[in-house]
Scaffold this active site. Structure first.
Site, PDB file in Angstrom:
ATOM      1  N   ASP A  45       0.836  -1.207   0.000  1.00 20.87           N
ATOM      2  CA  ASP A  45       0.000   0.000   0.000  1.00 20.87           C
ATOM      3  C   ASP A  45       0.871   1.258   0.000  1.00 20.87           C
ATOM      4  O   ASP A  45       0.528   2.261  -0.634  1.00 20.87           O
ATOM      5  CB  ASP A  45      -0.899   0.010   1.236  1.00 20.87           C
ATOM      6  CG  ASP A  45      -2.008  -1.028   1.144  1.00 20.87           C
ATOM      7  OD1 ASP A  45      -2.519  -1.251   0.034  1.00 20.87           O
ATOM      8  OD2 ASP A  45      -2.359  -1.620   2.186  1.00 20.87           O
ATOM      9  N   GLY A  46       1.985   1.191   0.731  1.00 21.27           N
ATOM     10  CA  GLY A  46       2.899   2.336   0.799  1.00 21.27           C
ATOM     11  C   GLY A  46       3.441   2.705  -0.575  1.00 21.27           C
ATOM     12  O   GLY A  46       3.633   3.882  -0.881  1.00 21.27           O
ATOM     13  N   ALA A 162      -6.612   2.477   7.498  1.00 22.08           N
ATOM     14  CA  ALA A 162      -5.187   2.659   7.805  1.00 22.08           C
ATOM     15  C   ALA A 162      -5.037   3.261   9.207  1.00 22.08           C
ATOM     16  O   ALA A 162      -5.604   2.737  10.169  1.00 22.08           O
ATOM     17  CB  ALA A 162      -4.550   3.529   6.718  1.00 22.08           C
ATOM     18  N   TYR A 163      -4.328   4.357   9.351  1.00 23.80           N
ATOM     19  CA  TYR A 163      -4.068   4.944  10.677  1.00 23.80           C
ATOM     20  C   TYR A 163      -5.382   5.249  11.412  1.00 23.80           C
ATOM     21  O   TYR A 163      -5.503   5.033  12.624  1.00 23.80           O
ATOM     22  CB  TYR A 163      -3.233   6.227  10.500  1.00 23.80           C
ATOM     23  CG  TYR A 163      -2.864   6.883  11.801  1.00 23.80           C
ATOM     24  CD1 TYR A 163      -2.018   6.227  12.703  1.00 23.80           C
ATOM     25  CD2 TYR A 163      -3.370   8.129  12.149  1.00 23.80           C
ATOM     26  CE1 TYR A 163      -1.682   6.817  13.915  1.00 23.80           C
ATOM     27  CE2 TYR A 163      -3.039   8.726  13.353  1.00 23.80           C
ATOM     28  CZ  TYR A 163      -2.193   8.064  14.235  1.00 23.80           C
ATOM     29  OH  TYR A 163      -1.867   8.641  15.429  1.00 23.80           O
ATOM     30  N   LYS A 165      -8.099   3.679  11.546  1.00 19.11           N
ATOM     31  CA  LYS A 165      -8.638   2.513  12.243  1.00 19.11           C
ATOM     32  C   LYS A 165      -7.864   2.252  13.544  1.00 19.11           C
ATOM     33  O   LYS A 165      -8.454   1.910  14.571  1.00 19.11           O
ATOM     34  CB  LYS A 165      -8.597   1.279  11.333  1.00 19.11           C
ATOM     35  CG  LYS A 165      -9.241   0.060  11.957  1.00 19.11           C
ATOM     36  CD  LYS A 165      -9.244  -1.113  11.013  1.00 19.11           C
ATOM     37  CE  LYS A 165      -9.842  -2.316  11.703  1.00 19.11           C
ATOM     38  NZ  LYS A 165      -9.072  -2.720  12.896  1.00 19.11           N
ATOM     39  N   GLN A 226       2.399   9.538   3.829  1.00 17.46           N
ATOM     40  CA  GLN A 226       3.739   9.193   4.365  1.00 17.46           C
ATOM     41  C   GLN A 226       4.603  10.421   4.656  1.00 17.46           C
ATOM     42  O   GLN A 226       5.646  10.290   5.287  1.00 17.46           O
ATOM     43  CB  GLN A 226       4.518   8.355   3.343  1.00 17.46           C
ATOM     44  CG  GLN A 226       3.884   7.040   3.020  1.00 17.46           C
ATOM     45  CD  GLN A 226       3.963   6.769   1.530  1.00 17.46           C
ATOM     46  OE1 GLN A 226       3.719   7.643   0.712  1.00 17.46           O
ATOM     47  NE2 GLN A 226       4.275   5.541   1.173  1.00 17.46           N
TER      48      GLN A 226
HETATM   49  P1  NAD Z   1       4.134   1.670   6.695  1.00 18.28           P
HETATM   50  O1  NAD Z   1       4.993   0.935   5.757  1.00 18.28           O
HETATM   51  O2  NAD Z   1       4.552   1.772   8.134  1.00 18.28           O
HETATM   52  O3  NAD Z   1       2.653   1.105   6.553  1.00 18.28           O
HETATM   53  C1  NAD Z   1       1.885   0.914   7.594  1.00 18.28           C
HETATM   54  C2  NAD Z   1       0.838  -0.140   7.282  1.00 18.28           C
HETATM   55  O4  NAD Z   1      -0.342   0.531   6.875  1.00 18.28           O
HETATM   56  C3  NAD Z   1       1.168  -1.156   6.190  1.00 18.28           C
HETATM   57  O5  NAD Z   1       0.841  -2.433   6.672  1.00 18.28           O
HETATM   58  C4  NAD Z   1       0.224  -0.779   5.059  1.00 18.28           C
HETATM   59  O6  NAD Z   1      -0.191  -1.873   4.271  1.00 18.28           O
HETATM   60  C5  NAD Z   1      -0.935  -0.221   5.832  1.00 18.28           C
HETATM   61  N1  NAD Z   1      -1.807   0.645   5.042  1.00 18.28           N
HETATM   62  C6  NAD Z   1      -1.475   1.722   4.305  1.00 18.28           C
HETATM   63  N2  NAD Z   1      -2.577   2.239   3.742  1.00 18.28           N
HETATM   64  C7  NAD Z   1      -3.610   1.456   4.127  1.00 18.28           C
HETATM   65  C8  NAD Z   1      -4.997   1.491   3.873  1.00 18.28           C
HETATM   66  N3  NAD Z   1      -5.540   2.447   3.142  1.00 18.28           N
HETATM   67  N4  NAD Z   1      -5.779   0.550   4.449  1.00 18.28           N
HETATM   68  C9  NAD Z   1      -5.246  -0.415   5.237  1.00 18.28           C
HETATM   69  N5  NAD Z   1      -3.928  -0.497   5.518  1.00 18.28           N
HETATM   70  C10 NAD Z   1      -3.133   0.447   4.966  1.00 18.28           C
HETATM   71  O7  NAD Z   1       3.900   3.132   6.216  1.00 18.28           O
HETATM   72  P2  NAD Z   1       3.854   3.697   4.756  1.00 18.28           P
HETATM   73  O8  NAD Z   1       4.094   2.643   3.750  1.00 18.28           O
HETATM   74  O9  NAD Z   1       4.725   4.876   4.817  1.00 18.28           O
HETATM   75  O10 NAD Z   1       2.341   4.140   4.619  1.00 18.28           O
HETATM   76  C11 NAD Z   1       1.858   5.293   5.253  1.00 18.28           C
HETATM   77  C12 NAD Z   1       0.507   4.978   5.796  1.00 18.28           C
HETATM   78  O11 NAD Z   1       0.652   4.001   6.796  1.00 18.28           O
HETATM   79  C13 NAD Z   1      -0.119   6.197   6.460  1.00 18.28           C
HETATM   80  O12 NAD Z   1      -0.931   6.897   5.553  1.00 18.28           O
HETATM   81  C14 NAD Z   1      -0.895   5.583   7.608  1.00 18.28           C
HETATM   82  O13 NAD Z   1      -2.265   5.488   7.344  1.00 18.28           O
HETATM   83  C15 NAD Z   1      -0.337   4.195   7.770  1.00 18.28           C
HETATM   84  N6  NAD Z   1       0.239   4.086   9.115  1.00 18.28           N
HETATM   85  C16 NAD Z   1      -0.498   3.473  10.060  1.00 18.28           C
HETATM   86  C17 NAD Z   1      -0.044   3.411  11.353  1.00 18.28           C
HETATM   87  C18 NAD Z   1      -0.903   2.771  12.379  1.00 18.28           C
HETATM   88  O14 NAD Z   1      -1.904   2.154  12.019  1.00 18.28           O
HETATM   89  N7  NAD Z   1      -0.568   2.925  13.648  1.00 18.28           N
HETATM   90  C19 NAD Z   1       1.185   3.941  11.701  1.00 18.28           C
HETATM   91  C20 NAD Z   1       1.950   4.545  10.693  1.00 18.28           C
HETATM   92  C21 NAD Z   1       1.443   4.612   9.394  1.00 18.28           C
END
Ligand code: NAD
Length: 268
Positions: A45-46, A162-163, A165, A226
């Site tokens: 997804d990233g 993603a975040y 949730k 990101q």
């Molecule tokens: P990353 O590689 O740390 O990815 C974090 C996780 O979020 C990965 O498993 C990815 O598959 C998942 N993800 C990304 N978009 C998603 C979506 N729309 N639905 C479900 N899962 C999703 O970070 P990255 O690649 O730099 O991606 C950035 C995104 O990661 C941010 O937009 C944020 O939403 C998410 N993120 C989530 C958390 C958390 O849940 N605590 C923390 C940091 C980042």
């Protein structure tokens, strides 16, 4: 059709991207990283988020498609071992165009500093790293609440898994044209009282966060997917559902709730 391939640096993604390039050339597709009509991301997804930010100035001409080389893919419909089938679908099947909402973010600064504008595919957050964030939350032009806590997040429907949730936001079906405001560890007392639950806003509404900065040097971390921006002199941030949408090239339908179940619950 002109196709661009964006991949991450993992060995498997490099291998898959090379094989995809070869198959596309054999099928007489033109590879064009500068002016594509179709952008294929290879990774997770990233990687698709990165591809979106690379081409977000051409959203009316570009469609996106994701191949995943890891696990959990919300933006990635194809697996790395399905490249032949994918290229075959591009050549023979009629594509169903699917588009989803994006978030429009404008950061306004103090002291006449020019404002900055961004589009987010997942979410935008604002936080203070060491102290509590204080912000007046306006919906349209009306004061809704006085927030005090770690921060706030505004997510798109596709970003809701993603975040958003992780901080207790609801999962929204991506066909709903909405954005969701979610609190990050709010403090509640007699002065600062917040709703305490996520809210979902309609396309005719916008959210303005007026920041009660202690001084011009009050420091904020603002994220756009990101991208993390470290900023001072921030006056307010305005969030709207963007006029632009992201278009996906869809050759197969993945049931959204099945994807949610498979990713977060597993076998039932
Ligand atoms: P990353 O590689 O740390 O990815 C974090 C996780 O979020 C990965 O498993 C990815 O598959 C998942 N993800 C990304 N978009 C998603 C979506 N729309 N639905 C479900 N899962 C999703 O970070 P990255 O690649 O730099 O991606 C950035 C995104 O990661 C941010 O937009 C944020 O939403 C998410 N993120 C989530 C958390 C958390 O849940 N605590 C923390 C940091 C980042």
């Amino acid at each position: 059709m002109r196709v661009a391939i964006i991949h991450n640096k993992k060995a498997l993604s490099l291998e898959v991207a090379a094989k995809l390039r070869e198959l596309l050339q054999k099928a007489h597709y033109q590879l064009d990283q500068d002016d594509p009509e179709l952008v294929i991301s290879v990774g997770g997804d990233g990687t698709l988020l990165s591809a979106f930010h690379l081409y977000n100035h051409k959203l009316d001409q570009v469609r996106f498609l994701g191949v995943h080389t890891g696990h959990l893919g919300f933006y990635t419909d194809w697996r790395d071992y399905e490249l032949d089938e994918l290229v075959d679908s591009l050549c023979t099947q009629e594509e169903k165009a699917i588009s989803y909402p994006l978030l429009d973010v404008t950061i306004h600064y103090r002291n006449g500093k020019p404002s900055q504008h961004f589009l987010a595919l997942n979410e935008s957050t604002i936080r203070r790293s060491t102290q509590t964030l204080e912000a007046d939350v306006y919906i349209k032009d009306e004061l809704f609440e006085k927030f005090r806590g770690d921060g706030l997040s505004v997510a798109t429907p596709t970003g809701s898994t993603a975040y958003n949730k992780s901080i207790g936001g609801a999962v929204l079906h991506p066909r709903i044209n909405a954005m969701q405001l979610t609190e990050i560890a709010s403090l509640n007392n007699r002065v600062f009282r917040t709703l305490g639950s996520p809210i979902v806003l309609s396309p005719t509404e916008w959210v303005e966060l007026d920041l009660a900065a202690i001084n011009d040097e009050t420091h904020y971390t603002i994220t756009i997917d990101q991208l993390a921006l470290e900023r001072t002199q921030v006056k307010c941030i305005v969030y709207k559902i963007a006029k632009e949408r992201i278009h996906f090239a869809s050759y197969r339908h993945t049931h959204f709730w099945r994807r949610v179940r498979d990713s977060f619950i597993g076998e039932v």
